[in-house]
Design a protein around this motif. Structure first.
Motif, PDB file in Angstrom:
ATOM      1  N   ALA A  51     -63.899  -2.286  75.891  1.00 38.72           N
ATOM      2  CA  ALA A  51     -64.336  -1.409  74.807  1.00 38.72           C
ATOM      3  C   ALA A  51     -64.580  -2.217  73.532  1.00 38.72           C
ATOM      4  O   ALA A  51     -65.561  -1.987  72.812  1.00 38.72           O
ATOM      5  CB  ALA A  51     -63.291  -0.327  74.557  1.00 38.72           C
ATOM      6  N   GLU A  52     -63.710  -3.172  73.256  1.00 40.58           N
ATOM      7  CA  GLU A  52     -63.880  -4.029  72.082  1.00 40.58           C
ATOM      8  C   GLU A  52     -65.124  -4.894  72.224  1.00 40.58           C
ATOM      9  O   GLU A  52     -65.850  -5.125  71.242  1.00 40.58           O
ATOM     10  CB  GLU A  52     -62.643  -4.899  71.888  1.00 40.58           C
ATOM     11  N   ALA A  53     -65.371  -5.369  73.441  1.00 44.68           N
ATOM     12  CA  ALA A  53     -66.567  -6.186  73.666  1.00 44.68           C
ATOM     13  C   ALA A  53     -67.838  -5.373  73.446  1.00 44.68           C
ATOM     14  O   ALA A  53     -68.856  -5.899  72.987  1.00 44.68           O
ATOM     15  CB  ALA A  53     -66.540  -6.759  75.087  1.00 44.68           C
ATOM     16  N   ALA A  54     -67.764  -4.075  73.753  1.00 44.45           N
ATOM     17  CA  ALA A  54     -68.939  -3.216  73.619  1.00 44.45           C
ATOM     18  C   ALA A  54     -69.195  -2.799  72.179  1.00 44.45           C
ATOM     19  O   ALA A  54     -70.342  -2.817  71.711  1.00 44.45           O
ATOM     20  CB  ALA A  54     -68.774  -1.974  74.496  1.00 44.45           C
ATOM     21  N   HIS A  55     -68.131  -2.422  71.449  1.00 49.79           N
ATOM     22  CA  HIS A  55     -68.331  -1.811  70.131  1.00 49.79           C
ATOM     23  C   HIS A  55     -67.440  -2.391  69.023  1.00 49.79           C
ATOM     24  O   HIS A  55     -67.314  -1.801  67.951  1.00 49.79           O
ATOM     25  CB  HIS A  55     -68.089  -0.305  70.208  1.00 49.79           C
ATOM     26  N   GLY A  56     -66.799  -3.523  69.274  1.00 55.11           N
ATOM     27  CA  GLY A  56     -65.969  -4.113  68.240  1.00 55.11           C
ATOM     28  C   GLY A  56     -64.578  -3.517  68.195  1.00 55.11           C
ATOM     29  O   GLY A  56     -64.156  -2.809  69.112  1.00 55.11           O
ATOM     30  N   GLN A  57     -63.834  -3.817  67.132  1.00 56.79           N
ATOM     31  CA  GLN A  57     -62.451  -3.379  67.029  1.00 56.79           C
ATOM     32  C   GLN A  57     -62.349  -1.857  67.175  1.00 56.79           C
ATOM     33  O   GLN A  57     -63.228  -1.112  66.744  1.00 56.79           O
ATOM     34  CB  GLN A  57     -61.839  -3.817  65.698  1.00 56.79           C
ATOM     35  N   ILE A  58     -61.262  -1.412  67.795  1.00 59.37           N
ATOM     36  CA  ILE A  58     -61.068   0.012  68.056  1.00 59.37           C
ATOM     37  C   ILE A  58     -60.508   0.682  66.810  1.00 59.37           C
ATOM     38  O   ILE A  58     -59.396   0.368  66.375  1.00 59.37           O
ATOM     39  CB  ILE A  58     -60.128   0.211  69.258  1.00 59.37           C
ATOM     40  N   ASP A  59     -61.276   1.608  66.254  1.00 57.03           N
ATOM     41  CA  ASP A  59     -60.813   2.353  65.077  1.00 57.03           C
ATOM     42  C   ASP A  59     -59.965   3.550  65.486  1.00 57.03           C
ATOM     43  O   ASP A  59     -58.983   3.871  64.809  1.00 57.03           O
ATOM     44  CB  ASP A  59     -62.012   2.838  64.257  1.00 57.03           C
ATOM     45  N   ILE A  60     -60.353   4.212  66.575  1.00 56.16           N
ATOM     46  CA  ILE A  60     -59.665   5.425  67.019  1.00 56.16           C
ATOM     47  C   ILE A  60     -59.452   5.344  68.527  1.00 56.16           C
ATOM     48  O   ILE A  60     -60.402   5.132  69.285  1.00 56.16           O
ATOM     49  CB  ILE A  60     -60.481   6.686  66.700  1.00 56.16           C
ATOM     50  N   LEU A  61     -58.208   5.503  68.951  1.00 48.40           N
ATOM     51  CA  LEU A  61     -57.891   5.544  70.380  1.00 48.40           C
ATOM     52  C   LEU A  61     -57.299   6.910  70.686  1.00 48.40           C
ATOM     53  O   LEU A  61     -56.296   7.317  70.093  1.00 48.40           O
ATOM     54  CB  LEU A  61     -56.894   4.454  70.755  1.00 48.40           C
ATOM     55  N   ILE A  62     -57.933   7.620  71.613  1.00 50.36           N
ATOM     56  CA  ILE A  62     -57.495   8.965  71.982  1.00 50.36           C
ATOM     57  C   ILE A  62     -56.975   8.938  73.413  1.00 50.36           C
ATOM     58  O   ILE A  62     -57.745   8.785  74.367  1.00 50.36           O
ATOM     59  CB  ILE A  62     -58.642   9.985  71.849  1.00 50.36           C
ATOM     60  N   ASN A  63     -55.657   9.062  73.563  1.00 54.47           N
ATOM     61  CA  ASN A  63     -55.041   9.134  74.888  1.00 54.47           C
ATOM     62  C   ASN A  63     -55.108  10.579  75.362  1.00 54.47           C
ATOM     63  O   ASN A  63     -54.276  11.410  75.002  1.00 54.47           O
ATOM     64  CB  ASN A  63     -53.589   8.652  74.813  1.00 54.47           C
ATOM     65  N   ASN A  64     -56.125  10.860  76.164  1.00 54.35           N
ATOM     66  CA  ASN A  64     -56.443  12.232  76.553  1.00 54.35           C
ATOM     67  C   ASN A  64     -56.189  12.531  78.027  1.00 54.35           C
ATOM     68  O   ASN A  64     -56.024  13.689  78.398  1.00 54.35           O
ATOM     69  CB  ASN A  64     -57.923  12.505  76.222  1.00 54.35           C
ATOM     70  N   ALA A  65     -56.130  11.510  78.871  1.00 53.25           N
ATOM     71  CA  ALA A  65     -56.042  11.734  80.316  1.00 53.25           C
ATOM     72  C   ALA A  65     -54.820  12.584  80.670  1.00 53.25           C
ATOM     73  O   ALA A  65     -53.717  12.355  80.158  1.00 53.25           O
ATOM     74  CB  ALA A  65     -55.975  10.399  81.042  1.00 53.25           C
ATOM     75  N   GLY A  66     -55.019  13.561  81.555  1.00 53.74           N
ATOM     76  CA  GLY A  66     -53.908  14.417  81.956  1.00 53.74           C
ATOM     77  C   GLY A  66     -54.244  15.225  83.191  1.00 53.74           C
ATOM     78  O   GLY A  66     -55.421  15.522  83.455  1.00 53.74           O
TER      79      GLY A  66
END
Length: 281
Positions: free
Chosen positions: A79-94
Protein backbone atom coordinates in the motif's frame (compact mmCIF):
# COMPACT_ATOMS: atom_id res chain seq x y z
CA UNK A 1 -15.84 27.75 21.98
CA UNK A 2 -15.10 27.68 18.24
CA UNK A 3 -15.84 24.52 16.30
CA UNK A 4 -12.83 22.54 15.11
CA UNK A 5 -12.18 23.03 11.39
CA UNK A 6 -13.01 20.05 9.20
CA UNK A 7 -10.02 18.15 7.81
CA UNK A 8 -10.30 17.54 4.06
CA UNK A 9 -9.71 13.95 2.95
CA UNK A 10 -8.65 14.75 -0.61
CA UNK A 11 -5.11 13.58 -1.26
CA UNK A 12 -4.90 11.39 1.86
CA UNK A 13 -3.71 7.79 1.58
CA UNK A 14 -6.44 5.50 2.96
CA UNK A 15 -6.01 1.76 3.54
CA UNK A 16 -9.03 -0.44 4.33
CA UNK A 17 -9.10 -4.14 5.22
CA UNK A 18 -11.92 -6.52 4.33
CA UNK A 19 -13.04 -4.06 1.68
CA UNK A 20 -14.06 -6.17 -1.32
CA UNK A 21 -17.67 -5.97 -0.13
CA UNK A 22 -20.01 -4.38 2.38
CA UNK A 23 -18.99 -1.55 4.68
CA UNK A 24 -15.37 -1.62 3.54
CA UNK A 25 -16.24 -1.27 -0.12
CA UNK A 26 -18.73 1.54 0.49
CA UNK A 27 -16.15 3.35 2.60
CA UNK A 28 -13.47 2.91 -0.06
CA UNK A 29 -15.80 4.25 -2.74
CA UNK A 30 -16.71 7.33 -0.71
CA UNK A 31 -13.10 8.15 0.15
CA UNK A 32 -12.13 7.74 -3.51
CA UNK A 33 -15.01 9.98 -4.58
CA UNK A 34 -13.72 12.63 -2.16
CA UNK A 35 -10.28 12.55 -3.74
CA UNK A 36 -8.41 10.20 -1.40
CA UNK A 37 -5.92 7.63 -2.67
CA UNK A 38 -7.35 4.27 -1.59
CA UNK A 39 -5.93 0.76 -1.16
CA UNK A 40 -8.26 -2.08 -0.24
CA UNK A 41 -7.28 -5.51 1.02
CA UNK A 42 -9.29 -8.72 1.20
CA UNK A 43 -8.65 -12.42 1.64
CA UNK A 44 -10.57 -12.86 -1.62
CA UNK A 45 -7.91 -11.36 -3.86
CA UNK A 46 -9.91 -11.44 -7.09
CA UNK A 47 -12.85 -9.72 -5.42
CA UNK A 48 -10.53 -7.03 -4.05
CA UNK A 49 -9.04 -6.40 -7.49
CA UNK A 50 -12.50 -6.24 -9.09
CA UNK A 51 -13.82 -3.86 -6.43
CA UNK A 52 -10.81 -1.57 -6.91
CA UNK A 53 -11.34 -1.58 -10.67
CA UNK A 54 -15.01 -0.71 -10.29
CA UNK A 55 -14.33 2.06 -7.76
CA UNK A 56 -11.62 3.51 -10.00
CA UNK A 57 -9.86 6.79 -9.14
CA UNK A 58 -6.48 5.02 -8.71
CA UNK A 59 -7.92 2.59 -6.12
CA UNK A 60 -5.73 -0.49 -5.66
CA UNK A 61 -6.96 -3.92 -4.57
CA UNK A 62 -4.53 -6.33 -2.91
CA UNK A 63 -4.67 -9.77 -1.24
CA UNK A 64 -4.66 -9.75 2.55
CA UNK A 65 -5.11 -12.32 5.31
CA UNK A 66 -5.56 -10.22 8.45
CA UNK A 67 -4.89 -13.31 10.63
CA UNK A 68 -1.27 -13.54 9.46
CA UNK A 69 1.25 -10.91 10.55
CA UNK A 70 3.48 -11.48 7.53
CA UNK A 71 0.55 -11.10 5.13
CA UNK A 72 -0.58 -7.92 6.88
CA UNK A 73 2.91 -6.40 6.88
CA UNK A 74 3.40 -7.24 3.20
CA UNK A 75 0.02 -5.70 2.39
CA UNK A 76 0.83 -2.45 4.18
CA UNK A 77 4.20 -2.30 2.46
CA UNK A 78 2.51 -2.71 -0.93
CA UNK A 79 0.00 0.00 0.00
CA UNK A 80 2.87 2.37 0.81
CA UNK A 81 4.54 1.51 -2.48
CA UNK A 82 1.32 2.35 -4.31
CA UNK A 83 0.29 5.58 -2.59
CA UNK A 84 3.00 6.64 -0.15
CA UNK A 85 2.81 6.85 3.63
CA UNK A 86 -0.46 5.62 5.14
CA UNK A 87 -2.51 8.51 6.52
CA UNK A 88 -5.56 6.46 7.51
CA UNK A 89 -5.73 2.75 8.31
CA UNK A 90 -9.20 1.25 8.73
CA UNK A 91 -9.30 -2.22 10.30
CA UNK A 92 -12.67 -3.29 8.95
CA UNK A 93 -12.43 -7.03 8.24
CA UNK A 94 -14.96 -9.08 10.20
CA UNK A 95 -17.10 -12.23 10.10
CA UNK A 96 -20.17 -13.31 12.08
CA UNK A 97 -21.66 -16.76 12.66
CA UNK A 98 -25.22 -16.80 13.98
CA UNK A 99 -26.71 -19.63 15.99
CA UNK A 100 -26.83 -21.20 19.47
CA UNK A 101 -23.51 -20.68 21.27
CA UNK A 102 -23.27 -24.32 22.42
CA UNK A 103 -23.58 -25.54 18.82
CA UNK A 104 -20.99 -23.23 17.26
CA UNK A 105 -18.16 -25.28 15.66
CA UNK A 106 -14.70 -24.66 17.09
CA UNK A 107 -13.20 -23.70 13.73
CA UNK A 108 -15.92 -21.06 13.34
CA UNK A 109 -15.17 -19.69 16.80
CA UNK A 110 -11.46 -19.53 15.97
CA UNK A 111 -12.08 -17.77 12.65
CA UNK A 112 -14.09 -15.03 14.38
CA UNK A 113 -11.43 -14.54 17.04
CA UNK A 114 -8.67 -14.38 14.43
CA UNK A 115 -10.37 -12.16 11.85
CA UNK A 116 -12.32 -9.83 14.10
CA UNK A 117 -10.00 -9.37 17.08
CA UNK A 118 -6.54 -10.60 16.14
CA UNK A 119 -6.86 -8.82 12.78
CA UNK A 120 -7.60 -5.53 14.54
CA UNK A 121 -4.70 -6.10 16.95
CA UNK A 122 -2.21 -6.87 14.18
CA UNK A 123 -3.45 -4.00 12.02
CA UNK A 124 -3.27 -1.55 14.91
CA UNK A 125 0.24 -2.63 15.86
CA UNK A 126 1.63 -2.60 12.34
CA UNK A 127 -0.13 0.67 11.58
CA UNK A 128 1.25 2.33 14.70
CA UNK A 129 4.78 1.19 13.88
CA UNK A 130 4.45 3.22 10.69
CA UNK A 131 2.63 6.21 12.16
CA UNK A 132 4.44 6.78 15.46
CA UNK A 133 7.87 7.71 14.00
CA UNK A 134 6.32 10.59 12.08
CA UNK A 135 3.93 11.60 14.87
CA UNK A 136 0.76 11.41 12.81
CA UNK A 137 -1.89 9.26 11.20
CA UNK A 138 -5.41 8.08 11.93
CA UNK A 139 -6.16 4.53 13.09
CA UNK A 140 -9.79 3.44 12.78
CA UNK A 141 -11.11 0.13 14.14
CA UNK A 142 -14.54 -1.03 13.04
CA UNK A 143 -16.27 -2.73 15.95
CA UNK A 144 -20.06 -3.04 16.15
CA UNK A 145 -23.03 -1.93 18.20
CA UNK A 146 -22.62 -5.50 19.52
CA UNK A 147 -19.39 -4.25 21.06
CA UNK A 148 -21.44 -2.16 23.47
CA UNK A 149 -24.72 -4.10 23.61
CA UNK A 150 -24.80 -7.93 23.71
CA UNK A 151 -26.25 -9.80 20.75
CA UNK A 152 -27.73 -13.18 21.76
CA UNK A 153 -27.15 -15.78 19.07
CA UNK A 154 -23.82 -14.17 18.15
CA UNK A 155 -22.02 -14.49 21.48
CA UNK A 156 -18.50 -15.00 20.10
CA UNK A 157 -18.94 -12.19 17.57
CA UNK A 158 -20.13 -9.99 20.45
CA UNK A 159 -17.06 -10.95 22.48
CA UNK A 160 -14.70 -10.05 19.64
CA UNK A 161 -16.35 -6.68 19.12
CA UNK A 162 -16.25 -5.87 22.82
CA UNK A 163 -12.55 -6.68 22.46
CA UNK A 164 -12.11 -4.28 19.54
CA UNK A 165 -13.80 -1.51 21.52
CA UNK A 166 -11.56 -2.18 24.53
CA UNK A 167 -8.46 -2.35 22.36
CA UNK A 168 -9.17 1.01 20.76
CA UNK A 169 -10.10 2.67 24.05
CA UNK A 170 -6.80 1.50 25.56
CA UNK A 171 -4.72 2.58 22.55
CA UNK A 172 -6.27 6.04 22.59
CA UNK A 173 -5.06 6.53 26.16
CA UNK A 174 -1.69 4.81 25.72
CA UNK A 175 -0.75 6.92 22.70
CA UNK A 176 -2.56 10.10 23.77
CA UNK A 177 0.50 12.30 23.15
CA UNK A 178 1.76 10.57 20.01
CA UNK A 179 0.00 12.67 17.39
CA UNK A 180 -1.92 9.62 16.15
CA UNK A 181 -5.71 9.93 16.08
CA UNK A 182 -7.98 7.00 16.98
CA UNK A 183 -11.58 6.15 16.16
CA UNK A 184 -13.82 3.20 17.02
CA UNK A 185 -16.80 2.60 14.72
CA UNK A 186 -19.96 0.92 16.00
CA UNK A 187 -22.40 0.06 13.20
CA UNK A 188 -25.85 -1.23 14.00
CA UNK A 189 -27.77 -3.55 11.69
CA UNK A 190 -26.19 -2.85 8.32
CA UNK A 191 -27.70 -4.25 5.13
CA UNK A 192 -24.72 -6.29 3.95
CA UNK A 193 -24.16 -9.99 3.32
CA UNK A 194 -23.21 -10.42 7.00
CA UNK A 195 -26.86 -9.74 7.85
CA UNK A 196 -28.29 -12.15 5.27
CA UNK A 197 -31.16 -14.15 6.70
CA UNK A 198 -31.95 -11.65 9.45
CA UNK A 199 -34.99 -9.45 9.61
CA UNK A 200 -35.51 -6.25 11.61
CA UNK A 201 -37.17 -7.16 14.88
CA UNK A 202 -38.29 -3.61 15.60
CA UNK A 203 -38.69 -0.30 13.83
CA UNK A 204 -36.32 1.02 16.50
CA UNK A 205 -33.61 -1.39 15.28
CA UNK A 206 -33.77 -0.88 11.50
CA UNK A 207 -31.32 -2.06 8.89
CA UNK A 208 -29.49 0.77 7.16
CA UNK A 209 -27.21 0.70 4.14
CA UNK A 210 -23.40 0.48 4.33
CA UNK A 211 -23.23 3.96 2.83
CA UNK A 212 -24.48 5.29 6.20
CA UNK A 213 -21.42 3.80 7.91
CA UNK A 214 -19.11 5.08 5.17
CA UNK A 215 -20.41 8.63 5.65
CA UNK A 216 -19.84 8.47 9.40
CA UNK A 217 -16.29 7.15 8.95
CA UNK A 218 -15.41 9.96 6.55
CA UNK A 219 -16.90 12.47 8.99
CA UNK A 220 -14.85 10.95 11.80
CA UNK A 221 -11.70 11.63 9.80
CA UNK A 222 -12.79 15.15 8.94
CA UNK A 223 -13.66 15.93 12.58
CA UNK A 224 -11.08 13.73 14.36
CA UNK A 225 -13.94 12.04 16.25
CA UNK A 226 -13.22 9.01 18.45
CA UNK A 227 -16.60 7.36 19.02
CA UNK A 228 -18.55 6.73 15.83
CA UNK A 229 -22.09 5.31 15.63
CA UNK A 230 -24.04 4.38 12.50
CA UNK A 231 -26.80 5.32 12.63
CA UNK A 232 -25.98 8.03 15.15
CA UNK A 233 -29.27 7.53 17.01
CA UNK A 234 -28.09 4.17 18.36
CA UNK A 235 -25.24 5.81 20.21
CA UNK A 236 -27.67 7.99 22.15
CA UNK A 237 -29.83 4.97 23.00
CA UNK A 238 -26.90 2.90 24.26
CA UNK A 239 -25.49 5.73 26.37
CA UNK A 240 -28.92 6.40 27.86
CA UNK A 241 -29.27 2.70 28.65
CA UNK A 242 -26.08 2.78 30.72
CA UNK A 243 -27.92 4.85 33.34
CA UNK A 244 -30.73 2.28 33.64
CA UNK A 245 -30.52 -0.65 36.12
CA UNK A 246 -29.43 -3.89 34.46
CA UNK A 247 -32.77 -5.68 34.83
CA UNK A 248 -34.62 -2.79 33.22
CA UNK A 249 -32.04 -2.45 30.45
CA UNK A 250 -32.24 -6.15 29.60
CA UNK A 251 -36.03 -6.01 29.63
CA UNK A 252 -35.97 -3.13 27.11
CA UNK A 253 -33.51 -4.98 24.86
CA UNK A 254 -35.71 -8.07 24.89
CA UNK A 255 -38.80 -5.97 24.22
CA UNK A 256 -37.04 -4.51 21.20
CA UNK A 257 -36.29 -8.04 20.01
CA UNK A 258 -32.50 -8.01 20.23
CA UNK A 259 -32.65 -11.77 20.85
CA UNK A 260 -34.31 -12.29 17.45
CA UNK A 261 -31.70 -10.57 15.27
CA UNK A 262 -29.35 -13.56 15.27
CA UNK A 263 -31.58 -15.98 17.14
CA UNK A 264 -34.12 -16.17 14.32
CA UNK A 265 -31.71 -15.84 11.41
CA UNK A 266 -32.41 -18.21 8.53
CA UNK A 267 -29.57 -20.72 8.05
CA UNK A 268 -30.69 -21.30 4.47
CA UNK A 269 -30.58 -17.60 3.61
CA UNK A 270 -27.17 -17.27 5.29
CA UNK A 271 -25.59 -20.30 3.61
CA UNK A 272 -23.79 -18.38 0.84
CA UNK A 273 -22.35 -15.84 3.28
CA UNK A 274 -21.24 -18.51 5.75
CA UNK A 275 -19.48 -20.45 3.01
CA UNK A 276 -17.63 -17.34 1.82
CA UNK A 277 -16.75 -16.16 5.33
CA UNK A 278 -15.84 -19.49 6.92
CA UNK A 279 -15.08 -21.88 4.07
CA UNK A 280 -11.52 -22.74 3.15
CA UNK A 281 -8.39 -21.88 5.12
Amino acid sequence: MSKRASRPVAGLSVVITGAANGIGRSTAALFAARGARVVIGDIHAEAAALAAQEIGASTVGLPLDVRREESFDTFLGAAEAAHGQIDILINNAGVDWMGPFHLEPFDVTLRQLEVNLLGAILGSRLGLKRMLPRGGGHLINVASAAGRTPQPGSAVYTATKYGVVGLTEALKLEYRDSGVTFSVVQPGQIDTAMMDGTHPSSRLLPKVGPDVVAQEIVRAVEDARFEVWAPRSQGFSVKLGNFVPRAAREAVLLKLGVQDIAGKASAEERAAYVERAFGGD
